[in-house]
Motif scaffolding. Structure first.
Motif, PDB file in Angstrom:
ATOM      1  N   ASN A  30       0.802  -1.228   0.000  1.00 56.20           N
ATOM      2  CA  ASN A  30       0.000   0.000   0.000  1.00 56.20           C
ATOM      3  C   ASN A  30       0.836   1.280   0.000  1.00 56.20           C
ATOM      4  OD1 ASN A  30      -3.026  -0.680   0.360  1.00 56.20           O
ATOM      5  ND2 ASN A  30      -1.975  -2.131   1.692  1.00 56.20           N
ATOM      6  N   ASN A  31       2.142   1.153  -0.137  1.00 55.64           N
ATOM      7  CA  ASN A  31       3.023   2.337  -0.038  1.00 55.64           C
ATOM      8  C   ASN A  31       2.686   3.140   1.217  1.00 55.64           C
ATOM      9  OD1 ASN A  31       4.392   1.903  -2.482  1.00 55.64           O
ATOM     10  ND2 ASN A  31       2.618   2.724  -3.579  1.00 55.64           N
ATOM     11  N   ALA A  32       2.636   2.449   2.329  1.00 56.56           N
ATOM     12  CA  ALA A  32       2.157   3.079   3.559  1.00 56.56           C
ATOM     13  C   ALA A  32       3.267   3.788   4.337  1.00 56.56           C
ATOM     14  CB  ALA A  32       1.473   2.033   4.426  1.00 56.56           C
ATOM     15  N   PHE A  33       4.381   4.033   3.692  1.00 56.65           N
ATOM     16  CA  PHE A  33       5.423   4.849   4.349  1.00 56.65           C
ATOM     17  C   PHE A  33       6.228   5.585   3.301  1.00 56.65           C
ATOM     18  CE2 PHE A  33       6.657   0.427   4.035  1.00 56.65           C
ATOM     19  CZ  PHE A  33       7.797   0.487   3.266  1.00 56.65           C
ATOM     20  N   CYS A  86       3.903  12.602   6.017  1.00 54.55           N
ATOM     21  CA  CYS A  86       4.208  12.324   4.608  1.00 54.55           C
ATOM     22  C   CYS A  86       3.044  11.756   3.821  1.00 54.55           C
ATOM     23  CB  CYS A  86       5.350  11.321   4.506  1.00 54.55           C
ATOM     24  SG  CYS A  86       6.848  11.798   5.354  1.00 54.55           S
ATOM     25  N   THR A  87       2.434  10.683   4.328  1.00 59.91           N
ATOM     26  CA  THR A  87       1.578   9.879   3.461  1.00 59.91           C
ATOM     27  C   THR A  87       0.113  10.275   3.480  1.00 59.91           C
ATOM     28  OG1 THR A  87       1.075   8.317   5.215  1.00 59.91           O
ATOM     29  CG2 THR A  87       3.008   7.840   3.886  1.00 59.91           C
ATOM     30  N   GLY A  88      -0.329  10.994   4.484  1.00 61.93           N
ATOM     31  CA  GLY A  88      -1.764  11.016   4.723  1.00 61.93           C
ATOM     32  C   GLY A  88      -2.028   9.667   5.369  1.00 61.93           C
ATOM     33  N   PHE A 142       9.605   7.752   9.383  1.00 64.07           N
ATOM     34  CA  PHE A 142       9.783   8.162  10.780  1.00 64.07           C
ATOM     35  C   PHE A 142       8.649   7.659  11.678  1.00 64.07           C
ATOM     36  CE2 PHE A 142       9.968  11.271  14.305  1.00 64.07           C
ATOM     37  CZ  PHE A 142      11.286  11.083  14.661  1.00 64.07           C
ATOM     38  N   CYS A 143       7.444   7.659  11.137  1.00 60.73           N
ATOM     39  CA  CYS A 143       6.300   7.224  11.945  1.00 60.73           C
ATOM     40  C   CYS A 143       6.062   5.715  11.855  1.00 60.73           C
ATOM     41  CB  CYS A 143       5.035   7.944  11.479  1.00 60.73           C
ATOM     42  SG  CYS A 143       4.544   7.439   9.804  1.00 60.73           S
TER      43      CYS A 143
END
Ligand code: FES
Ligand code: FES
Length: 158
Positions: free
Chosen positions: A97-100, A139-141, A104-105
């Motif tokens: 899901n390109n979740a980063f 970054c991602t929303g 950092f988070c």
């Protein structure tokens, strides 16, 4: 000069005994004395959630806890779940899901996903969203992150 205090912690399954200052934050102890760099230092005021750890079974922000208060507690960080089946699923769905982006988070969201898998595997979308509100990502929303967590939970049912 203030006197150091000796505390015992169970960290990622191992007993540790360390000296801490009375005003030392748990996030500092974990990073600097125990080398657990997955625990990030962000705001240090309890707002960003990047310092999240599992603390006696609950998700907490380690910048808000004094190390002296943590005496006798059990702590889990991303280093401690790296080889679990849950982590394999989390890695897969976060990547899909390109979740980063900067990452950092990501340790905090990873721990959140792991905690939900262990404690609330049937969490609804609303519950996932609500839990995710405790961690900031610049970054991602949140759409991809929440989708990745939702898919990791659904992989548990396969
Ligand atoms: S560093 Fe702990 S909440 Fe931001
Ligand atoms: S990926 Fe950069 S802060 Fe979340």
């Amino acid at each position: 000069m203030e006197k150091e205090i000796r505390i015992r912690l169970k960290v990622n399954g191992r007993q540790k005994e360390i000296q801490v200052m009375p005003n030392e934050r748990l996030v500092d102890t974990l990073r600097e004395k125990l080398g657990l760099k997955s625990v990030k230092m962000g705001c240090l005021t309890g707002e960003c959630g990047t310092c999240t750890i599992i603390y006696d079974g609950q998700l907490v922000k380690s910048c808000l806890i004094l190390s002296a208060e943590a005496d006798g507690k059990e702590i889990t960080t991303v280093e401690g779940i790296a080889k679990t089946e849950e982590m394999e699923k989390i890695k897969r769905t976060f990547a899909a899901n390109n979740a980063f982006q900067c990452g950092f988070c990501t340790p905090a969201f990873t721990l959140l996903a792991y905690w939900l898998m262990k404690n609330k595997p049937e969490a609804t979308n609303e519950e996932i969203e609500e839990a995710s509100n405790s961690i900031l990502c610049r970054c991602t929303g949140y759409i991809q992150i929440i989708q990745a967590i939702r898919e990791a939970l659904s992989l548990l049912r396969k």
